[in-house]
Design an enzyme around this catalytic site. Structure first.
Site, PDB file in Angstrom:
ATOM      1  N   ASP A  71      11.259 -41.777  35.551  1.00  0.00           N
ATOM      2  CA  ASP A  71      10.775 -43.141  35.314  1.00  0.00           C
ATOM      3  C   ASP A  71      10.072 -43.636  36.569  1.00  0.00           C
ATOM      4  O   ASP A  71      10.624 -43.544  37.678  1.00  0.00           O
ATOM      5  CB  ASP A  71      11.931 -44.083  34.985  1.00  0.00           C
ATOM      6  CG  ASP A  71      12.578 -43.777  33.643  1.00  0.00           C
ATOM      7  OD1 ASP A  71      12.020 -42.949  32.900  1.00  0.00           O
ATOM      8  OD2 ASP A  71      13.629 -44.367  33.349  1.00  0.00           O
ATOM      9  N   ASP A  74      14.146 -46.934  20.010  1.00  0.00           N
ATOM     10  CA  ASP A  74      14.971 -47.459  21.096  1.00  0.00           C
ATOM     11  C   ASP A  74      15.977 -48.426  20.488  1.00  0.00           C
ATOM     12  O   ASP A  74      15.689 -49.604  20.266  1.00  0.00           O
ATOM     13  CB  ASP A  74      14.080 -48.121  22.143  1.00  0.00           C
ATOM     14  CG  ASP A  74      13.055 -47.128  22.702  1.00  0.00           C
ATOM     15  OD1 ASP A  74      13.338 -45.922  22.694  1.00  0.00           O
ATOM     16  OD2 ASP A  74      11.973 -47.566  23.136  1.00  0.00           O
TER      17      ASP A  74
END
Length: 242
Positions: free
Chosen positions: A8, A129
């Site tokens: 990330d 998600d």
């Protein structure tokens, strides 16, 4: 099944955020390119690369880093974070990515999505998600009803998704086995599991679910690998065992 390390990126650094909140940055490393090379050297078969700055803040200042990672490794790279229009998705595909991870764009009308998926279906993977029956979008700052997304995915004949448990992501709390089993029972997708994978025990649990269903493509792991809580070689042995 595959183990895919997650990288990330936020403000040009590798970070881990608890439940995707930028005020809860847990880890920072200076060089995403070096980390990508490290995972390739360890034997990773692919990389999961997320531009959190684009996803959360709408700022695309990490493009050069992403391109450099793709150039500097020979394994497939999937990218996500802020890919909310056709032009940006096409740009990433032209960089040579394995596939583009999408979520917020699934809010668009079916005609727009049909055109996109008919052209690039093998290069796009939806990310579900998940949070309490809803789906996070726009860097997990907004949520929409799952049914609204599912109906479109069914019409688009999507067969494979990433299933991320937002409530567990970056927390090291372990996976929610029941969430995973329920999702698999109620839907026909093959899934990649992300969010909360924190130990070898979690890997074993996921492998056992795979034995029951044969519908888990792999796992995506970030913080637990970075902190050494999961040993790469041991995890690989479990995943590759019969």
């Amino acid at each position: 099944m595959l183990i895919i390390p997650a990288i990330d990126i936020y403000k040009s650094k590798v970070v881990r955020m608890e439940t995707g909140k930028k005020e809860k940055i847990i880890l920072e490393f200076d060089n995403p390119i070096d980390l990508a090379k490290y995972w390739e050297k360890k034997g990773a078969k692919a990389l999961h690369l997320i531009d959190l700055q684009s996803a959360i803040d709408g700022i695309d200042e990490n493009k050069n880093i992403i391109r450099e990672i793709i150039k500097n490794v020979s394994i497939p790279v999937e990218v996500g974070g802020g890919y909310r229009d056709k032009e940006k998705i096409e740009e990433a595909i032209n960089w040579g990515v394995w596939r583009v991870i999408v979520s917020s764009i699934l809010e668009k009308d079916l005609g727009y999505l049909s055109d996109l998926f008919s052209k690039y279906k093998e290069k796009i993977i939806p990310s579900i998600d998940w949070y309490d029956g809803r789906v996070g979008i726009k860097g997990w700052q907004d949520f929409v009803e799952w049914r609204n997304i599912k109906d479109k995915l069914d019409l688009l004949r999507v067969k494979e998704v990433i299933f991320t448990d937002i409530s567990r992501d970056g927390t090291l709390r372990g996976i929610n086995v029941e969430n995973i089993k329920t999702f698999l029972r109620l839907h026909d997708y093959d899934i990649w599991i992300a969010g909360g994978i924190s130990s070898i025990e979690d890997i074993i649990k996921i492998k056992n679910i795979w034995k029951e269903t044969e519908r888990i493509k792999g796992v995506i792991i970030g913080r637990a690998l970075l902190e050494g809580r999961i040993n790469w070689e041991e995890a690989e042995d479990i995943i590759n065992a019969g």
